[in-house]
Scaffold this motif. Structure first.
Motif, PDB file in Angstrom:
ATOM      1  N   LEU A  54       0.880  -1.231   0.025  1.00 57.84           N
ATOM      2  CA  LEU A  54       0.094   0.005   0.137  1.00 57.84           C
ATOM      3  C   LEU A  54       0.922   1.226   0.053  1.00 57.84           C
ATOM      4  CD1 LEU A  54      -2.848  -1.098   2.887  1.00 57.84           C
ATOM      5  CD2 LEU A  54      -2.835  -1.000   0.053  1.00 57.84           C
ATOM      6  N   THR A  55       2.132   1.128   0.353  1.00 58.49           N
ATOM      7  CA  THR A  55       2.998   2.240   0.412  1.00 58.49           C
ATOM      8  C   THR A  55       3.606   2.563  -0.885  1.00 58.49           C
ATOM      9  OG1 THR A  55       5.043   0.976   1.062  1.00 58.49           O
ATOM     10  CG2 THR A  55       3.640   1.760   2.859  1.00 58.49           C
ATOM     11  N   ILE A  56       3.596   1.967  -1.930  1.00 55.34           N
ATOM     12  CA  ILE A  56       4.137   1.990  -3.041  1.00 55.34           C
ATOM     13  C   ILE A  56       4.110   3.463  -3.548  1.00 55.34           C
ATOM     14  CG2 ILE A  56       4.286   1.441  -5.692  1.00 55.34           C
ATOM     15  CD1 ILE A  56       3.702  -1.719  -4.760  1.00 55.34           C
ATOM     16  N   PRO A  57       2.753   3.724  -3.981  1.00 56.62           N
ATOM     17  CA  PRO A  57       2.741   5.284  -4.564  1.00 56.62           C
ATOM     18  C   PRO A  57       3.287   6.601  -3.881  1.00 56.62           C
ATOM     19  CG  PRO A  57       0.557   4.220  -4.817  1.00 56.62           C
ATOM     20  CD  PRO A  57       1.306   3.365  -3.781  1.00 56.62           C
ATOM     21  N   PRO A  58       3.042   6.576  -2.396  1.00 54.56           N
ATOM     22  CA  PRO A  58       3.713   7.502  -1.745  1.00 54.56           C
ATOM     23  C   PRO A  58       5.179   7.488  -1.471  1.00 54.56           C
ATOM     24  CG  PRO A  58       2.140   6.183  -0.270  1.00 54.56           C
ATOM     25  CD  PRO A  58       2.133   5.767  -1.618  1.00 54.56           C
ATOM     26  N   MET A  59       5.644   6.065  -1.419  1.00 54.65           N
ATOM     27  CA  MET A  59       7.064   5.870  -1.197  1.00 54.65           C
ATOM     28  C   MET A  59       7.773   6.468  -2.508  1.00 54.65           C
ATOM     29  SD  MET A  59       8.846   4.144   1.030  1.00 54.65           S
ATOM     30  CE  MET A  59       8.091   2.781   1.596  1.00 54.65           C
ATOM     31  N   VAL A  60       7.191   5.847  -3.764  1.00 53.78           N
ATOM     32  CA  VAL A  60       7.793   6.384  -4.761  1.00 53.78           C
ATOM     33  C   VAL A  60       7.825   7.866  -5.004  1.00 53.78           C
ATOM     34  CG1 VAL A  60       7.758   6.384  -7.479  1.00 53.78           C
ATOM     35  CG2 VAL A  60       7.305   4.385  -6.183  1.00 53.78           C
ATOM     36  N   SER A  61       6.725   8.623  -4.620  1.00 55.41           N
ATOM     37  CA  SER A  61       6.707  10.130  -4.521  1.00 55.41           C
ATOM     38  C   SER A  61       7.761  10.648  -3.857  1.00 55.41           C
ATOM     39  CB  SER A  61       5.271  10.608  -4.155  1.00 55.41           C
ATOM     40  OG  SER A  61       5.263  11.866  -4.118  1.00 55.41           O
ATOM     41  N   GLN A  62       7.978  10.075  -2.750  1.00 56.69           N
ATOM     42  CA  GLN A  62       8.920  10.389  -1.664  1.00 56.69           C
ATOM     43  C   GLN A  62      10.248  10.490  -2.495  1.00 56.69           C
ATOM     44  OE1 GLN A  62       8.585  12.335   1.271  1.00 56.69           O
ATOM     45  NE2 GLN A  62      10.667  12.663   0.970  1.00 56.69           N
ATOM     46  N   PHE A  63      10.718   9.368  -2.974  1.00 53.38           N
ATOM     47  CA  PHE A  63      11.803   9.212  -3.721  1.00 53.38           C
ATOM     48  C   PHE A  63      12.101  10.242  -4.653  1.00 53.38           C
ATOM     49  CE2 PHE A  63      11.834   4.495  -1.672  1.00 53.38           C
ATOM     50  CZ  PHE A  63      12.351   5.171  -0.411  1.00 53.38           C
ATOM     51  N   ILE A  64      11.186  10.583  -5.554  1.00 52.93           N
ATOM     52  CA  ILE A  64      11.123  11.398  -6.550  1.00 52.93           C
ATOM     53  C   ILE A  64      11.710  12.720  -5.914  1.00 52.93           C
ATOM     54  CG2 ILE A  64       9.877  12.794  -8.429  1.00 52.93           C
ATOM     55  CD1 ILE A  64       8.482   9.963  -9.038  1.00 52.93           C
ATOM     56  N   SER A  65      10.949  12.939  -5.085  1.00 49.69           N
ATOM     57  CA  SER A  65      11.351  14.323  -4.032  1.00 49.69           C
ATOM     58  C   SER A  65      12.639  14.330  -3.938  1.00 49.69           C
ATOM     59  CB  SER A  65      10.391  14.489  -2.965  1.00 49.69           C
ATOM     60  OG  SER A  65       9.111  14.807  -3.507  1.00 49.69           O
ATOM     61  N   LEU A  66      13.437  13.026  -3.151  1.00 49.87           N
ATOM     62  CA  LEU A  66      14.703  12.924  -2.957  1.00 49.87           C
ATOM     63  C   LEU A  66      15.623  13.409  -3.949  1.00 49.87           C
ATOM     64  CD1 LEU A  66      15.994  10.048  -0.698  1.00 49.87           C
ATOM     65  CD2 LEU A  66      17.269  10.970  -2.577  1.00 49.87           C
ATOM     66  N   ILE A  67      15.393  12.815  -5.020  1.00 49.55           N
ATOM     67  CA  ILE A  67      16.029  12.825  -6.279  1.00 49.55           C
ATOM     68  C   ILE A  67      16.290  14.412  -6.615  1.00 49.55           C
ATOM     69  CG2 ILE A  67      16.379  12.621  -8.834  1.00 49.55           C
ATOM     70  CD1 ILE A  67      15.053   9.949  -8.272  1.00 49.55           C
ATOM     71  N   LYS A  68      15.089  15.051  -6.667  1.00 49.97           N
ATOM     72  CA  LYS A  68      15.050  16.329  -6.854  1.00 49.97           C
ATOM     73  C   LYS A  68      15.776  17.289  -5.792  1.00 49.97           C
ATOM     74  CE  LYS A  68      10.602  16.499  -7.305  1.00 49.97           C
ATOM     75  NZ  LYS A  68       9.243  17.126  -7.484  1.00 49.97           N
ATOM     76  N   ASP A  69      15.716  16.773  -4.660  1.00 47.16           N
ATOM     77  CA  ASP A  69      16.016  17.651  -3.588  1.00 47.16           C
ATOM     78  C   ASP A  69      17.809  17.499  -3.384  1.00 47.16           C
ATOM     79  OD1 ASP A  69      13.764  18.531  -2.671  1.00 47.16           O
ATOM     80  OD2 ASP A  69      13.781  17.053  -0.836  1.00 47.16           O
ATOM     81  N   THR A  70      18.384  16.619  -4.439  1.00 45.66           N
ATOM     82  CA  THR A  70      19.961  16.535  -4.374  1.00 45.66           C
ATOM     83  C   THR A  70      20.455  17.698  -4.679  1.00 45.66           C
ATOM     84  OG1 THR A  70      19.849  15.413  -6.678  1.00 45.66           O
ATOM     85  CG2 THR A  70      19.926  13.930  -4.701  1.00 45.66           C
ATOM     86  N   SER A  71      19.599  18.600  -5.689  1.00 37.88           N
ATOM     87  CA  SER A  71      20.060  19.947  -5.972  1.00 37.88           C
ATOM     88  C   SER A  71      20.360  20.709  -4.853  1.00 37.88           C
ATOM     89  CB  SER A  71      19.157  20.420  -7.075  1.00 37.88           C
ATOM     90  OG  SER A  71      17.779  20.584  -6.364  1.00 37.88           O
ATOM     91  N   LEU A  72      19.647  20.765  -3.753  1.00 47.64           N
ATOM     92  CA  LEU A  72      19.796  21.604  -2.656  1.00 47.64           C
ATOM     93  C   LEU A  72      21.458  21.726  -2.205  1.00 47.64           C
ATOM     94  CD1 LEU A  72      16.764  20.916  -0.249  1.00 47.64           C
ATOM     95  CD2 LEU A  72      17.412  22.998  -1.854  1.00 47.64           C
ATOM     96  N   ALA A  73      22.081  20.399  -2.361  1.00 48.68           N
ATOM     97  CA  ALA A  73      23.607  20.352  -2.134  1.00 48.68           C
ATOM     98  C   ALA A  73      24.440  21.133  -2.798  1.00 48.68           C
ATOM     99  CB  ALA A  73      23.949  18.749  -2.300  1.00 48.68           C
ATOM    100  N   VAL A  74      23.793  21.835  -3.749  1.00 44.18           N
ATOM    101  CA  VAL A  74      24.679  22.912  -4.700  1.00 44.18           C
ATOM    102  C   VAL A  74      25.329  23.838  -3.493  1.00 44.18           C
ATOM    103  CG1 VAL A  74      22.669  24.627  -4.973  1.00 44.18           C
ATOM    104  CG2 VAL A  74      24.904  24.463  -6.447  1.00 44.18           C
ATOM    105  N   VAL A  75      24.500  24.144  -2.394  1.00 46.94           N
ATOM    106  CA  VAL A  75      24.869  25.291  -1.474  1.00 46.94           C
ATOM    107  C   VAL A  75      26.247  24.740  -0.857  1.00 46.94           C
ATOM    108  CG1 VAL A  75      22.528  26.032  -1.055  1.00 46.94           C
ATOM    109  CG2 VAL A  75      23.413  24.261   0.400  1.00 46.94           C
TER     110      VAL A  75
END
Length: 217
Positions: free
Chosen positions: A144-165
């Protein structure tokens, strides 16, 4: 001519190097967050006094902090305590600590969604609490966690850009270096970076939908 240099083989190779760093950080953080997130979620779900309270405290504190603050602490804060982590490892640790708390809540929600009748039926058949959790609640709950889990991991991929700081040489960081060197290259380079992020995340989202249909129907 300057725009041509922006998309030269040298520039694109440099951007690819950043993309590979982005994938490296994301893949390690996703794997570790998945493992620790499940452990934290199960600890909170079981309501074992000590484990549950510790897991709840960690989850509530971390998920209410900004990721950028945790990245700063993981890189600059730990250095003041004498622990100097390489920038890539620092970002992986920071993103794992943050995402694990979010994954734990997703896992707990999934476990709570399992039909209580199934739990009671398994207990009436002689299953222990641990056996019920392992063979009934966890398999069904995690599906049951597959959709929200994938959504969270997609956010993680995008959030790697924060490490530019902190100058992690990921894709956004390298793109910034490229367009700072070439006149009129900012918008084309940002569009290219956005396109790469879109392709990766959209592909992951589509794959998760197929997996969800296959497992859940």
């Amino acid at each position: 001519m300057d725009l041509q240099n922006t998309f030269s083989s040298t520039s694109l190779s440099f951007l690819l190097e950043g993309f590979l760093v982005t994938l490296q950080v994301a893949l390690f953080a996703i794997l570790l967050s998945f493992i620790f997130g499940i452990l934290l979620g199960v600890c909170r779900y079981t309501r074992v006094p000590l484990l549950s309270h510790l897991a709840t405290a960690y989850i509530e504190i971390v998920r209410n902090l900004p990721l950028l603050l945790i990245i700063f602490f993981g890189y600059f804060g730990l250095r003041e305590w004498g622990l100097k982590l390489p920038v890539t490892l620092s970002v992986i640790v920071s993103m794992t600590l943050f995402t694990s708390a979010l994954v734990a809540e997703i896992v707990r929600s999934g476990l709570n969604s399992v039909d209580k009748g199934l739990v009671e039926a398994s207990r009436s058949q002689g299953f222990t609490y641990i056996q019920t959790l392992r063979h009934i609640v966890l398999p069904l709950g995690l599906k049951l966690t597959i959709p929200p889990m994938v959504s969270q991991f997609i956010s993680l991929i995008k959030d790697t850009s924060l490490a530019v700081v902190i100058s992690l040489p990921e894709m956004t960081h390298n793109a910034q270096i490229i367009y700072n060197k070439h006149y009129n290259a900012t918008i084309p380079m940002l569009i290219l970076v956005a396109l790469v992020y879109f392709i990766v995340n959209y592909s992951l989202s589509r794959a998760s939908r197929r997996l969800e249909k296959k497992l859940i129907g």
